[in-house]
Design an enzyme around this catalytic site. Structure first.
Site, PDB file in Angstrom:
ATOM      1  N   LYS A  73       0.842  -1.201   0.000  1.00 10.60           N
ATOM      2  CA  LYS A  73       0.000   0.000   0.000  1.00 10.60           C
ATOM      3  C   LYS A  73       0.877   1.252   0.000  1.00 10.60           C
ATOM      4  O   LYS A  73       1.819   1.361   0.793  1.00 10.60           O
ATOM      5  CB  LYS A  73      -0.908  -0.016   1.231  1.00 10.60           C
ATOM      6  CG  LYS A  73      -1.839   1.179   1.356  1.00 10.60           C
ATOM      7  CD  LYS A  73      -2.676   1.032   2.613  1.00 10.60           C
ATOM      8  CE  LYS A  73      -3.605   2.205   2.820  1.00 10.60           C
ATOM      9  NZ  LYS A  73      -4.417   2.063   4.056  1.00 10.60           N
TER      10      LYS A  73
ATOM     11  N   SER B   7      -9.069   2.465   3.394  1.00 11.52           N
ATOM     12  CA  SER B   7      -8.176   3.120   2.459  1.00 11.52           C
ATOM     13  C   SER B   7      -7.217   2.164   1.748  1.00 11.52           C
ATOM     14  O   SER B   7      -6.427   2.585   0.916  1.00 11.52           O
ATOM     15  CB  SER B   7      -7.352   4.179   3.202  1.00 11.52           C
ATOM     16  OG  SER B   7      -6.557   3.583   4.216  1.00 11.52           O
TER      17      SER B   7
ATOM     18  N   SER C  21      -9.599   0.381   7.502  1.00 13.02           N
ATOM     19  CA  SER C  21      -8.962   0.474   6.190  1.00 13.02           C
ATOM     20  C   SER C  21      -8.399  -0.832   5.650  1.00 13.02           C
ATOM     21  O   SER C  21      -8.098  -0.917   4.462  1.00 13.02           O
ATOM     22  CB  SER C  21      -7.840   1.525   6.227  1.00 13.02           C
ATOM     23  OG  SER C  21      -8.390   2.815   6.317  1.00 13.02           O
TER      24      SER C  21
END
Length: 481
Positions: free
Chosen positions: A79, A155, A179
């Protein structure tokens, strides 16, 4: 092209280690699929040349009977937020940082590569990881592969979409309110938020910033076993993280073989917080019933949390202060002015949540937070895990400008992220929690089931995850690409 989505990372790594598969072939497959699924915007940066170089090195090591580790030659995505690889762009989803290059590896990247992983790219995230829709001005919105108009969540939406599309077998995410788990629910994969301190995280400027609310990194994959393998790599102490703890003497991978009839499960259909859409409720109810039919002890329970308004305000106060401080640190380091910079309005509004919250109010938010912790502990004192829906609604619109539902099951809600997820509670309490595929709605949309365990009882969470995977397998549910 089905190689990465049809077989587990553990199986693939073993085959590469034994010379029956080529890491380079797997990496080429990953790169080809990333290109074929470019419309998902799952990746911000693809590092093809570096990945090919490491894959060749993995194949040479296998030819010498050298074992690089449990992820020998495996393509992995990271990520693009706190996971940093030296020499690779680290944008944090911010257009003003489009050309920012990391000058050192994060702890997560160090551990992945030490275990033999081949990092193929960085995945999409909303700016600063500020919300549960993955959209930014760098690459656009990331939809779930199940519906191009609906969000992959956030996210860690890029990682979840990449997994569901079969571009990689393993990915990393991070979680301060859901997330890891929200994108997992939206994309029919698994995201595990570990116990705070289990997976070390060094924030360069502020090593103490991750405790209010608890911010953690964790593994994402399509199977319980692969999540366990990746957690095994990431977990363990590191002196650079002041909250890092000694690793428990447990077998994460072995936990996935625990018999279903050895599990005791407390089921809360909505944590007594928010209404849940019928399609979600029915899917989760059916998943829980299947676990009971397979031999697990399942009982519906009340979780005596503080009222939604009080508890959500405590979360918003602490997460608002977190993001305001995070933004200020970036502003100072990169000479950014978030009032005038090319960032989304939702970024500014998230930063503004911290305005007017003084230190006393922020600390007093720990009072309802403590009550929530005690309530969850009371349940877990009598059961192995607590199970809830992950989201209160199916995947929602992928665009930030569209907002969130203002009505759920006929009841008016505020239209804010805490309405649509039951995840943020456990960032206040610090308990490990995973989102696991529960099934698909009649419209073919994925629904996540959240599994919560005692602190440092990740083996229990993984056992329940594997049990659900056995009774409601989801490997064949992914849409063709």
């Amino acid at each position: 092209m089905s190689e990465l989505r049809g077989r587990s990372a553990r199986e693939l790594a073993t085959a590469v280690r034994e010379g029956r598969l080529s890491s380079l072939d797997l990496v080429e497959t990953a790169l080809t699929r990333i290109e074929a699924t470019d419309a998902l915007n799952a990746f911000i940066t693809v590092i093809a040349d570096s990945a090919r170089e490491r894959a060749r090195a993995a194949d040479r090591a296998a030819a010498r009977d050298e074992d690089l580790g449990p992820l020998h030659g495996m393509p992995v995505a990271i990520k693009d937020l706190r996971s940093r690889k030296a020499g690779v762009r680290n944008t944090m989803g911010l257009a003003p940082l489009a050309d920012n290059v990391a000058d050192e590896d994060s702890i997560t990247v160090e551990r992945l590569e030490a275990a033999g992983a081949v990092i193929v790219g960085t995945t999409n995230t909303p700016a600063l990881g500020h919300t549960i829709k993955t959209e930014n001005r760098l690459v656009g919105a990331t939809p779930t592969p199940f519906d191009n108009d609906r969000s992959a969540g956030g996210s860690s939406g890029g990682s979840a979409a990449a997994l569901a599309a079969g571009t990689v077998p393993l990915a990393t995410g991070s979680d301060i309110g859901g997330s890891l788990r929200v994108p997992a629910a939206c994309c029919n994969v698994i995201g595990l938020k570990p116990t705070f301190g289990l997976v070390p995280e060094r924030v360069p400027a502020d090593g103490f910033s991750t405790h209010s609310p608890f911010f953690v990194g964790g593994p994402m994959a399509r199977s319980a076993e692969d999540v366990a393998v990746l957690l095994d790599v990431l977990a363990g102490p590191d002196g650079r993280d002041p909250f890092s703890v000694p690793r428990p003497d447990v077998d994460y991978v072995g936990a996935t073989d625990r018999p279903t009839d050895d599990l005791s499960i407390a089921y809360s259909p909505n944590l007594d917080l928010q209404p849940v859409a019928p399609a979600v409720r029915e899917t989760v109810d059916a998943a829980v019933a299947d676990l009971a039919d397979a031999g697990a002890t399942v009982e519906t329970v009340d979780v005596s949390l503080p009222p939604y308004e009080e508890l959500s305000m405590a979360y918003v106060e602490q997460v608002g202060v977190f993001f305001r401080a995070f933004a200020q640190q970036l502003a100072d380091h990169y000479e950014l002015d978030f009032e005038t910079a090319d960032v989304e309005e939702t970024v500014r509004s998230t930063i503004a949540l911290g305005e007017g919250t003084d230190a006393t109010a922020e600390r007093l938010a720990n009072v309802p937070r403590t009550a929530a912790y005690d309530a969850v502990q009371d349940v877990l004192d009598s059961y192995d895990v607590l199970v809830t829906p992950t989201l209160t609604v199916p995947p929602y619109s992928k665009h930030l400008a569209d907002g969130y539902p203002t009505e759920i099951d006929g009841q008016s809600v505020l239209g804010v992220p805490t309405d649509v997820m039951l995840t943020w509670v456990f960032n206040l309490t610090g308990h490990p929690a995973a989102s696991v595929p529960a099934g698909l709605t009649d419209d073919g949309l994925p629904v996540g089931l959240q599994i919560v365990g005692e602190r440092f009882a990740e083996p229990d969470v993984l056992s329940a995850t594997a049990a659900l995977e056995r009774v409601r397998p989801w490997a064949g549910q992914y849409p063709p690409i």
